[in-house]
Design a protein around this motif. Structure first.
Motif, PDB file in Angstrom:
ATOM      1  N   MET A   1       0.837  -1.168   0.000  1.00 50.87           N
ATOM      2  CA  MET A   1       0.000   0.000   0.000  1.00 50.87           C
ATOM      3  C   MET A   1       0.891   1.243   0.000  1.00 50.87           C
ATOM      4  N   HIS A   2       0.341   2.333  -0.478  1.00 53.96           N
ATOM      5  CA  HIS A   2       1.072   3.589  -0.580  1.00 53.96           C
ATOM      6  C   HIS A   2       0.445   4.639   0.328  1.00 53.96           C
ATOM      7  N   LEU A   3       1.253   5.579   0.761  1.00 57.98           N
ATOM      8  CA  LEU A   3       0.727   6.699   1.537  1.00 57.98           C
ATOM      9  C   LEU A   3      -0.083   7.609   0.628  1.00 57.98           C
ATOM     10  N   LYS A   4      -1.164   8.144   1.150  1.00 52.56           N
ATOM     11  CA  LYS A   4      -1.925   9.140   0.410  1.00 52.56           C
ATOM     12  C   LYS A   4      -1.049  10.369   0.239  1.00 52.56           C
ATOM     13  N   HIS A   5      -1.214  11.055  -0.869  1.00 54.29           N
ATOM     14  CA  HIS A   5      -0.374  12.227  -1.136  1.00 54.29           C
ATOM     15  C   HIS A   5      -0.597  13.346  -0.124  1.00 54.29           C
ATOM     16  N   ASP A   6      -1.784  13.375   0.500  1.00 53.76           N
ATOM     17  CA  ASP A   6      -2.082  14.430   1.469  1.00 53.76           C
ATOM     18  C   ASP A   6      -2.052  13.938   2.920  1.00 53.76           C
ATOM     19  N   ALA A   7      -1.451  12.774   3.152  1.00 57.28           N
ATOM     20  CA  ALA A   7      -1.395  12.211   4.509  1.00 57.28           C
ATOM     21  C   ALA A   7      -0.563  13.112   5.425  1.00 57.28           C
ATOM     22  N   ASP A   8      -1.033  13.279   6.638  1.00 54.68           N
ATOM     23  CA  ASP A   8      -0.290  14.024   7.659  1.00 54.68           C
ATOM     24  C   ASP A   8       0.797  13.095   8.200  1.00 54.68           C
ATOM     25  N   LEU A   9       2.032  13.325   7.800  1.00 52.72           N
ATOM     26  CA  LEU A   9       3.120  12.413   8.143  1.00 52.72           C
ATOM     27  C   LEU A   9       3.397  12.358   9.638  1.00 52.72           C
ATOM     28  N   GLU A  10       3.235  13.462  10.337  1.00 55.13           N
ATOM     29  CA  GLU A  10       3.473  13.447  11.789  1.00 55.13           C
ATOM     30  C   GLU A  10       2.424  12.602  12.505  1.00 55.13           C
ATOM     31  N   LYS A  11       1.167  12.727  12.107  1.00 57.73           N
ATOM     32  CA  LYS A  11       0.106  11.899  12.704  1.00 57.73           C
ATOM     33  C   LYS A  11       0.316  10.435  12.326  1.00 57.73           C
ATOM     34  N   PHE A  12       0.712  10.203  11.079  1.00 59.46           N
ATOM     35  CA  PHE A  12       0.983   8.842  10.627  1.00 59.46           C
ATOM     36  C   PHE A  12       2.067   8.206  11.491  1.00 59.46           C
ATOM     37  N   LEU A  13       3.175   8.898  11.686  1.00 61.04           N
ATOM     38  CA  LEU A  13       4.275   8.347  12.480  1.00 61.04           C
ATOM     39  C   LEU A  13       3.882   8.189  13.950  1.00 61.04           C
ATOM     40  N   SER A  14       3.046   9.076  14.440  1.00 58.18           N
ATOM     41  CA  SER A  14       2.545   8.947  15.801  1.00 58.18           C
ATOM     42  C   SER A  14       1.724   7.665  15.944  1.00 58.18           C
ATOM     43  N   TYR A  24       6.928  -1.128   7.899  1.00 58.77           N
ATOM     44  CA  TYR A  24       8.084  -0.836   7.053  1.00 58.77           C
ATOM     45  C   TYR A  24       7.712   0.125   5.931  1.00 58.77           C
ATOM     46  N   PHE A  25       8.640   1.014   5.599  1.00 60.04           N
ATOM     47  CA  PHE A  25       8.535   1.814   4.393  1.00 60.04           C
ATOM     48  C   PHE A  25       9.604   1.313   3.452  1.00 60.04           C
ATOM     49  N   GLU A  26       9.195   0.868   2.262  1.00 57.82           N
ATOM     50  CA  GLU A  26      10.136   0.365   1.264  1.00 57.82           C
ATOM     51  C   GLU A  26      10.158   1.316   0.085  1.00 57.82           C
ATOM     52  N   THR A  27      11.348   1.792  -0.248  1.00 59.77           N
ATOM     53  CA  THR A  27      11.483   2.709  -1.380  1.00 59.77           C
ATOM     54  C   THR A  27      11.390   1.932  -2.686  1.00 59.77           C
ATOM     55  N   ALA A  28      11.201   2.655  -3.763  1.00 59.35           N
ATOM     56  CA  ALA A  28      11.149   2.041  -5.089  1.00 59.35           C
ATOM     57  C   ALA A  28      12.489   1.386  -5.443  1.00 59.35           C
ATOM     58  N   LYS A  29      13.569   1.832  -4.804  1.00 60.58           N
ATOM     59  CA  LYS A  29      14.896   1.264  -5.053  1.00 60.58           C
ATOM     60  C   LYS A  29      15.159   0.019  -4.208  1.00 60.58           C
ATOM     61  N   GLY A  30      14.228  -0.318  -3.303  1.00 64.17           N
ATOM     62  CA  GLY A  30      14.378  -1.524  -2.502  1.00 64.17           C
ATOM     63  C   GLY A  30      14.906  -1.317  -1.094  1.00 64.17           C
ATOM     64  N   ASP A  31      15.162  -0.067  -0.717  1.00 66.87           N
ATOM     65  CA  ASP A  31      15.592   0.209   0.655  1.00 66.87           C
ATOM     66  C   ASP A  31      14.391   0.056   1.591  1.00 66.87           C
ATOM     67  N   SER A  32      14.648  -0.358   2.816  1.00 71.04           N
ATOM     68  CA  SER A  32      13.572  -0.584   3.771  1.00 71.04           C
ATOM     69  C   SER A  32      13.875   0.113   5.089  1.00 71.04           C
ATOM     70  N   SER A  55       5.831   8.982  -2.415  1.00 71.13           N
ATOM     71  CA  SER A  55       4.680   8.453  -3.157  1.00 71.13           C
ATOM     72  C   SER A  55       5.016   7.167  -3.903  1.00 71.13           C
ATOM     73  N   ALA A  56       6.281   6.972  -4.256  1.00 74.55           N
ATOM     74  CA  ALA A  56       6.676   5.753  -4.968  1.00 74.55           C
ATOM     75  C   ALA A  56       6.937   4.596  -4.010  1.00 74.55           C
ATOM     76  N   GLY A  57       7.055   4.907  -2.711  1.00 72.87           N
ATOM     77  CA  GLY A  57       7.345   3.872  -1.719  1.00 72.87           C
ATOM     78  C   GLY A  57       6.107   3.085  -1.316  1.00 72.87           C
ATOM     79  N   THR A  58       6.353   1.980  -0.637  1.00 75.07           N
ATOM     80  CA  THR A  58       5.287   1.083  -0.211  1.00 75.07           C
ATOM     81  C   THR A  58       5.349   0.897   1.300  1.00 75.07           C
ATOM     82  N   ILE A  59       4.177   0.855   1.929  1.00 79.14           N
ATOM     83  CA  ILE A  59       4.080   0.573   3.355  1.00 79.14           C
ATOM     84  C   ILE A  59       3.730  -0.901   3.504  1.00 79.14           C
ATOM     85  N   ARG A  60       4.516  -1.613   4.322  1.00 79.49           N
ATOM     86  CA  ARG A  60       4.303  -3.037   4.589  1.00 79.49           C
ATOM     87  C   ARG A  60       4.097  -3.244   6.086  1.00 79.49           C
TER      88      ARG A  60
END
Length: 76
Positions: A1-14, A24-32, A55-60
């Motif tokens: 799944m991907h983060l919404k483009h308008d997601a509040d990142l501070e609330k998300f991390l909280s 996990y956040f995985e980048t398009a390059k494969g970093d986790s 936006s290109a990353g994935t949440i696992r």
């Protein structure tokens, strides 16, 4: 799944801190990044300055219950 483009990142991390298992956040390059880690959260915040990277990353998830908690921030 991907983060919404308008997601509040501070609330998300909280909310990530409230999860019972790893998120996990995985980048398009494969970093986790393990988002429950303070260092990884710092790196993630730095990456937020590059919206195309976020936006290109994935949440696992390790636990489906954690996915339910974070669903308001995610898009399929």
């Amino acid at each position: 799944m991907h983060l919404k483009h308008d997601a509040d990142l501070e609330k998300f991390l909280s909310d990530v801190r409230l999860c019972s298992s790893e998120v996990y956040f995985e980048t398009a390059k494969g970093d986790s990044l393990t988002l429950r880690s303070t260092l990884s959260q710092y790196i993630f915040r730095t990456m937020a300055g590059e919206p195309e990277t976020i936006s290109a990353g994935t949440i696992r998830f390790s636990d489906a219950a954690d996915m339910e908690r974070l669903l308001p921030y995610l898009e399929e």
